[in-house]
Design a protein around this motif. Structure first.
Motif, PDB file in Angstrom:
ATOM      1  N   GLN A  16       0.854  -1.173   0.000  1.00 52.38           N
ATOM      2  CA  GLN A  16       0.000   0.000   0.000  1.00 52.38           C
ATOM      3  C   GLN A  16       0.896   1.231   0.000  1.00 52.38           C
ATOM      4  OE1 GLN A  16      -3.428   0.351   0.203  1.00 52.38           O
ATOM      5  NE2 GLN A  16      -3.752  -1.814  -0.110  1.00 52.38           N
ATOM      6  N   VAL A  17       0.874   2.018  -1.060  1.00 57.00           N
ATOM      7  CA  VAL A  17       1.697   3.218  -1.178  1.00 57.00           C
ATOM      8  C   VAL A  17       0.806   4.421  -0.958  1.00 57.00           C
ATOM      9  CG1 VAL A  17       3.215   4.565  -2.663  1.00 57.00           C
ATOM     10  CG2 VAL A  17       3.194   2.077  -2.834  1.00 57.00           C
ATOM     11  N   PRO A  18       1.112   5.282   0.046  1.00 60.23           N
ATOM     12  CA  PRO A  18       0.277   6.452   0.283  1.00 60.23           C
ATOM     13  C   PRO A  18       0.221   7.338  -0.949  1.00 60.23           C
ATOM     14  CG  PRO A  18       1.797   6.086   2.104  1.00 60.23           C
ATOM     15  CD  PRO A  18       2.200   5.160   0.995  1.00 60.23           C
ATOM     16  N   LEU A  19      -0.986   7.814  -1.274  1.00 60.80           N
ATOM     17  CA  LEU A  19      -1.170   8.666  -2.446  1.00 60.80           C
ATOM     18  C   LEU A  19      -1.032  10.136  -2.111  1.00 60.80           C
ATOM     19  CD1 LEU A  19      -4.292   6.893  -3.954  1.00 60.80           C
ATOM     20  CD2 LEU A  19      -1.925   6.654  -4.711  1.00 60.80           C
ATOM     21  N   SER A  20      -1.254  10.490  -0.842  1.00 59.47           N
ATOM     22  CA  SER A  20      -1.277  11.894  -0.494  1.00 59.47           C
ATOM     23  C   SER A  20       0.113  12.443  -0.309  1.00 59.47           C
ATOM     24  CB  SER A  20      -2.068  12.093   0.805  1.00 59.47           C
ATOM     25  OG  SER A  20      -1.449  11.398   1.851  1.00 59.47           O
ATOM     26  N   GLU A 242      -8.747  -4.573  10.644  1.00 58.90           N
ATOM     27  CA  GLU A 242      -9.156  -4.413   9.251  1.00 58.90           C
ATOM     28  C   GLU A 242      -9.938  -3.120   9.058  1.00 58.90           C
ATOM     29  OE1 GLU A 242      -9.431  -5.116   5.273  1.00 58.90           O
ATOM     30  OE2 GLU A 242      -8.173  -6.096   6.768  1.00 58.90           O
ATOM     31  N   ARG A 243     -10.816  -2.781  10.011  1.00 61.42           N
ATOM     32  CA  ARG A 243     -11.556  -1.524   9.918  1.00 61.42           C
ATOM     33  C   ARG A 243     -10.621  -0.325   9.986  1.00 61.42           C
ATOM     34  NH1 ARG A 243     -15.407  -4.008  13.348  1.00 61.42           N
ATOM     35  NH2 ARG A 243     -14.471  -2.942  15.148  1.00 61.42           N
ATOM     36  N   LEU A 244      -9.614  -0.418  10.848  1.00 60.44           N
ATOM     37  CA  LEU A 244      -8.645   0.673  10.964  1.00 60.44           C
ATOM     38  C   LEU A 244      -7.853   0.834   9.682  1.00 60.44           C
ATOM     39  CD1 LEU A 244      -7.215   2.833  12.584  1.00 60.44           C
ATOM     40  CD2 LEU A 244      -5.795   1.058  13.635  1.00 60.44           C
ATOM     41  N   ARG A 245      -7.451  -0.285   9.093  1.00 56.80           N
ATOM     42  CA  ARG A 245      -6.694  -0.227   7.841  1.00 56.80           C
ATOM     43  C   ARG A 245      -7.541   0.383   6.725  1.00 56.80           C
ATOM     44  NH1 ARG A 245      -5.829  -2.651   3.140  1.00 56.80           N
ATOM     45  NH2 ARG A 245      -7.591  -4.058   3.423  1.00 56.80           N
ATOM     46  N   GLN A 246      -8.811  -0.018   6.663  1.00 56.14           N
ATOM     47  CA  GLN A 246      -9.696   0.532   5.645  1.00 56.14           C
ATOM     48  C   GLN A 246      -9.967   2.013   5.887  1.00 56.14           C
ATOM     49  OE1 GLN A 246     -13.276  -1.705   5.028  1.00 56.14           O
ATOM     50  NE2 GLN A 246     -12.213  -3.647   4.711  1.00 56.14           N
ATOM     51  N   GLY A 247     -10.040   2.405   7.172  1.00 55.73           N
ATOM     52  CA  GLY A 247     -10.246   3.816   7.484  1.00 55.73           C
ATOM     53  C   GLY A 247      -9.094   4.672   7.001  1.00 55.73           C
ATOM     54  N   LEU A 248      -7.859   4.181   7.177  1.00 54.65           N
ATOM     55  CA  LEU A 248      -6.685   4.911   6.698  1.00 54.65           C
ATOM     56  C   LEU A 248      -6.669   4.980   5.173  1.00 54.65           C
ATOM     57  CD1 LEU A 248      -3.993   3.482   9.150  1.00 54.65           C
ATOM     58  CD2 LEU A 248      -4.891   5.810   9.117  1.00 54.65           C
ATOM     59  N   ALA A 249      -7.064   3.878   4.525  1.00 53.38           N
ATOM     60  CA  ALA A 249      -7.114   3.873   3.060  1.00 53.38           C
ATOM     61  C   ALA A 249      -8.178   4.837   2.547  1.00 53.38           C
ATOM     62  CB  ALA A 249      -7.393   2.455   2.558  1.00 53.38           C
ATOM     63  N   LYS A 250      -9.312   4.890   3.230  1.00 59.13           N
ATOM     64  CA  LYS A 250     -10.382   5.812   2.837  1.00 59.13           C
ATOM     65  C   LYS A 250      -9.942   7.253   3.022  1.00 59.13           C
ATOM     66  CE  LYS A 250     -15.224   6.923   3.850  1.00 59.13           C
ATOM     67  NZ  LYS A 250     -16.394   6.584   4.684  1.00 59.13           N
ATOM     68  N   LEU A 251      -9.214   7.520   4.096  1.00 59.05           N
ATOM     69  CA  LEU A 251      -8.696   8.864   4.349  1.00 59.05           C
ATOM     70  C   LEU A 251      -7.766   9.314   3.232  1.00 59.05           C
ATOM     71  CD1 LEU A 251      -8.163  11.316   6.184  1.00 59.05           C
ATOM     72  CD2 LEU A 251      -6.447   9.939   7.367  1.00 59.05           C
ATOM     73  N   THR A 252      -6.890   8.425   2.800  1.00 53.43           N
ATOM     74  CA  THR A 252      -5.961   8.751   1.713  1.00 53.43           C
ATOM     75  C   THR A 252      -6.712   9.002   0.410  1.00 53.43           C
ATOM     76  OG1 THR A 252      -4.208   7.433   2.721  1.00 53.43           O
ATOM     77  CG2 THR A 252      -3.994   7.907   0.384  1.00 53.43           C
ATOM     78  N   ALA A 253      -7.750   8.203   0.144  1.00 54.80           N
ATOM     79  CA  ALA A 253      -8.526   8.394  -1.082  1.00 54.80           C
ATOM     80  C   ALA A 253      -9.283   9.715  -1.059  1.00 54.80           C
ATOM     81  CB  ALA A 253      -9.495   7.232  -1.261  1.00 54.80           C
ATOM     82  N   GLU A 254      -9.844  10.069   0.087  1.00 57.80           N
ATOM     83  CA  GLU A 254     -10.580  11.331   0.173  1.00 57.80           C
ATOM     84  C   GLU A 254      -9.656  12.529   0.024  1.00 57.80           C
ATOM     85  OE1 GLU A 254     -14.235  13.270   2.750  1.00 57.80           O
ATOM     86  OE2 GLU A 254     -13.095  11.605   3.587  1.00 57.80           O
ATOM     87  N   GLN A 255      -8.414  12.376   0.481  1.00 57.53           N
ATOM     88  CA  GLN A 255      -7.428  13.437   0.312  1.00 57.53           C
ATOM     89  C   GLN A 255      -7.184  13.729  -1.164  1.00 57.53           C
ATOM     90  OE1 GLN A 255      -5.900  15.566   2.091  1.00 57.53           O
ATOM     91  NE2 GLN A 255      -4.006  16.110   1.065  1.00 57.53           N
ATOM     92  N   GLN A 256      -7.349  12.711  -2.021  1.00 54.65           N
ATOM     93  CA  GLN A 256      -7.106  12.869  -3.447  1.00 54.65           C
ATOM     94  C   GLN A 256      -8.360  13.291  -4.225  1.00 54.65           C
ATOM     95  OE1 GLN A 256      -4.019  12.537  -5.028  1.00 54.65           O
ATOM     96  NE2 GLN A 256      -3.429  12.623  -2.880  1.00 54.65           N
ATOM     97  N   SER A 257      -9.462  13.561  -3.525  1.00 57.41           N
ATOM     98  CA  SER A 257     -10.692  13.943  -4.207  1.00 57.41           C
ATOM     99  C   SER A 257     -10.495  15.220  -5.016  1.00 57.41           C
ATOM    100  CB  SER A 257     -11.809  14.154  -3.176  1.00 57.41           C
ATOM    101  OG  SER A 257     -12.970  14.652  -3.792  1.00 57.41           O
ATOM    102  N   ASN A 258     -11.177  15.294  -6.158  1.00 62.12           N
ATOM    103  CA  ASN A 258     -11.065  16.486  -7.002  1.00 62.12           C
ATOM    104  C   ASN A 258     -12.283  17.405  -6.854  1.00 62.12           C
ATOM    105  OD1 ASN A 258     -12.945  14.897  -8.262  1.00 62.12           O
ATOM    106  ND2 ASN A 258     -11.912  14.833 -10.251  1.00 62.12           N
ATOM    107  N   SER A 259     -13.024  17.263  -5.759  1.00 66.54           N
ATOM    108  CA  SER A 259     -14.138  18.174  -5.469  1.00 66.54           C
ATOM    109  C   SER A 259     -13.806  18.996  -4.221  1.00 66.54           C
ATOM    110  CB  SER A 259     -15.443  17.398  -5.258  1.00 66.54           C
ATOM    111  OG  SER A 259     -15.371  16.590  -4.096  1.00 66.54           O
ATOM    112  N   VAL A 260     -14.027  20.296  -4.303  1.00 68.23           N
ATOM    113  CA  VAL A 260     -13.770  21.203  -3.185  1.00 68.23           C
ATOM    114  C   VAL A 260     -15.002  22.070  -2.960  1.00 68.23           C
ATOM    115  CG1 VAL A 260     -11.256  21.261  -3.409  1.00 68.23           C
ATOM    116  CG2 VAL A 260     -12.651  22.816  -4.780  1.00 68.23           C
ATOM    117  N   PHE A 261     -14.973  22.905  -1.916  1.00 68.24           N
ATOM    118  CA  PHE A 261     -16.161  23.629  -1.501  1.00 68.24           C
ATOM    119  C   PHE A 261     -15.849  25.108  -1.278  1.00 68.24           C
ATOM    120  CE2 PHE A 261     -16.222  19.253  -0.136  1.00 68.24           C
ATOM    121  CZ  PHE A 261     -17.438  18.799  -0.633  1.00 68.24           C
ATOM    122  N   TYR A 262     -16.683  25.951  -1.862  1.00 64.31           N
ATOM    123  CA  TYR A 262     -16.521  27.392  -1.735  1.00 64.31           C
ATOM    124  C   TYR A 262     -17.473  27.895  -0.649  1.00 64.31           C
ATOM    125  CZ  TYR A 262     -14.333  31.488  -3.815  1.00 64.31           C
ATOM    126  OH  TYR A 262     -13.529  32.573  -4.047  1.00 64.31           O
TER     127      TYR A 262
END
Length: 554
Positions: A16-20, A242-262
């Motif tokens: 698992q390579v961090p994307l952020s 396993e839940r903790l590992r998935q939580g960290l993976a979800k956090l990394t994926a959300e960091q890469q989201s291309n939607s932001v908020f004004y």
């Protein structure tokens, strides 16, 4: 959001390579992560509150159970960023949020190991002699309450209460009215908690040295790796890991989201407020000699601008210049200025928090007026080891016969200086015995006597965090929450950072205009007015004064 988000980015074969984050974005990450290891007062974090984002410290029922900064920060960040029912997060540009959360988990693990030992000491020397333990806890609670007063006389009274209590305890032991086994138990009831306190102090001191060592190492640039074996499942049955590992993976994926908020005057959450805006708007008139222009769309102009922005790092002179920027297409959603939560786009056009390419293109071409999300092309520079994030956003709109190209500048400053302060050694300066005109420093324990009592009292409740939150209070994070922007300072107070933000605008603006004008010429548009307007804006963008472009004084 599409069903089973985790399946979109989780369970990849191999490492698992961090994307952020990126290379060199360590200063801001380490500064925020160091908060998990701090032993200062939790109220210190209130100093880092900004104009828009304010943390709160919710008081508990007993000040004796009050958490320190590291305990409260680690607990709050873990729950907010890994909780099963957590709200969407704001991206933390210039940092690696997963690394910060991992340090929070590591700090919690170190404290739990300490609390396990303290619980054993509390049971052996406290619970077995419960009346004496409750008596001493009551005395320390009174002292802590009085010592926290701003009135110096009241604070001094707290120390006097403890001294008097110790004196009475000694007298009580000498002239005890009981004999036999009852007399022995009553004496032990007074002495045992004191012995337990001495043992607890040694345990707390060793842990404090470890935590402070990690705190200092992070800010020194080395950074001790966060050890969280509980996030690595050893077998298929370890659901918590396993839940903790998935939580960290979800956090990394959300960091890469291309939607932001004004969020109105607050600007784009995570990118900072808008400090400058330059608009080029002229009519689409056919070039002389042609009857009509060739049809084109906003996406054609944006694509040309995108290609040219990739050449920003190149220049005619070998002078360093721009580092490699991050160029991305962003989908911007409007939210209320005081909104407490956000909702990310969902549906078949979204996968793993990413809005798909065809939907981005549709929004760019069609959603330019009225309600709905908008498209922006962003070029982002992450400088000063992640302490400064400069974002230039470009949007192209075509309404009737008018084409408008808008370039806006956003700047996110360094994390508050509270997070960059290194631990200070606790020393006391005294006069030398013989050469009394000279002084020497005596090393003091890292843990105060009252803090030992506090930690020992909290230890048995560590496995029941809601009870600790009720008794001692907790840190309430600002919403919508993102690690980076919640405690970001303004970059304009740092001369070089301000210069970098202002200097980036001119070359970006000129590249955008040149690319757009090229597309117009290729499609038979008369670009004379566009060129004149572009030259005018090139002069205006050199104004050295940033403004509050998001605050409309009307």
């Amino acid at each position: 959001m599409a069903n089973d988000i985790d399946s979109a980015f989780d369970f990849r074969p191999g490492a698992q390579v961090p994307l952020s984050g990126a290379a060199g974005e360590t200063a801001a990450t380490h500064a925020l992560a160091s908060a998990a290891y701090r032993d200062s007062d939790v109220d210190e974090i209130l100093k880092a509150n900004s104009e828009w984002h304010k943390s709160e410290v919710k008081k508990g029922r007993l000040s004796l159970f009050k958490p320190d900064l590291g305990e409260a920060f680690a607990r709050a960040v873990q729950v907010r960023m890994l909780g099963g029912a957590r709200k969407p997060l704001i991206q933390s540009f210039g940092t690696e949020p997963q690394a910060v959360v991992e340090h929070c988990l590591a700090a919690t693990r170190i404290r739990k190991e300490r609390d396990t030992r303290l619980t054993g000491v509390t049971v052996l020397f406290g619970v077995l002699f419960l009346p004496g333990l409750l008596m001493w806890l009551m005395i320390f609670q009174i002292k802590k309450t009085l010592s926290g007063s701003e009135n110096k006389r009241t604070a001094a009274l707290g120390t006097a209460v403890l001294v008097v209590a110790c004196g009475l305890a000694v007298i009580f032991l000498i002239k005890l009215p009981f004999a036999g086994l009852l007399g022995i138990y009553v004496r032990a009831m007074v002495i045992a908690p004191v012995i337990g306190w001495l043992l607890a102090r040694q345990i707390c001191e060793r842990t404090a040295q470890d935590l402070r060592g990690r705190w200092e190492s992070l800010l020194a640039g080395g950074g001790i790796g966060a050890k969280i074996p509980e996030a690595v499942p050893g077998s298929p049955g370890e659901t918590a890991a396993e839940r903790l590992r998935q939580g960290l993976a979800k956090l990394t994926a959300e960091q890469q989201s291309n939607s932001v908020f004004y969020a109105g005057p607050k600007g784009i959450l995570g990118m900072g407020t808008r400090w400058g805006s330059w608009q080029l708007a002229e009519d689409l008139v056919p070039r002389e000699g042609t009857k009509e222009i060739h049809p084109f769309r906003s996406w054609d102009v944006i694509r040309s601008i995108h290609d040219q922005l990739r050449m920003l790092e190149r220049g005619p002179l070998h002078t360093g210049g721009f580092p490699t920027p991050s160029i991305r297409h962003w989908i911007v959603s409007p939210v209320a200025e005081n909104a407490k939560e956000v909702a990310r786009p969902s549906g078949t056009d979204v996968e793993a928090f990413q809005v798909r390419g065809h939907e981005i293109q549709r929004i760019c071409n069609e959603q330019q007026f009225g309600s709905g999300d908008r498209h922006y092309l962003g070029v982002q520079f992450r400088l000063w080891d992640g302490q400064l994030v400069i974002t230039m956003l470009i949007t192209v709109t075509v309404l009737h016969e008018t084409l408008r190209i808008e370039v806006t500048g956003h700047a996110l400053g360094p994390v508050h200086t509270l997070f960059t302060t290194k631990p200070k050694a606790k020393v006391k300066e005294v006069s030398k015995t013989v050469k009394f005109w000279e002084t020497r420093e005596i090393k003091q324990p890292l843990i105060e006597p009252l803090d030992v009592v506090r930690l020992a009292a909290r230890a048995p409740f560590t496995w029941f965090p809601p009870i600790l939150d009720y008794l001692g209070g907790k840190l309430v994070l600002p919403e919508p929450f993102g690690l980076r922007h919640a405690w970001a300072d303004k970059p304009w107070r740092h001369r070089f950072m301000a210069d970098d933000a202002l200097r980036a605008a001119t070359p970006v603006l000129r590249v955008v205009h040149a690319a757009a004008i090229r597309v117009l010429e290729e499609n038979g548009v008369d670009t004379e007015r566009f060129g004149t307007r572009s030259l005018l804006l090139s002069g205006l963008v050199q104004d050295p004064t940033p403004s509050k472009a998001d605050v409309y004084d009307a």
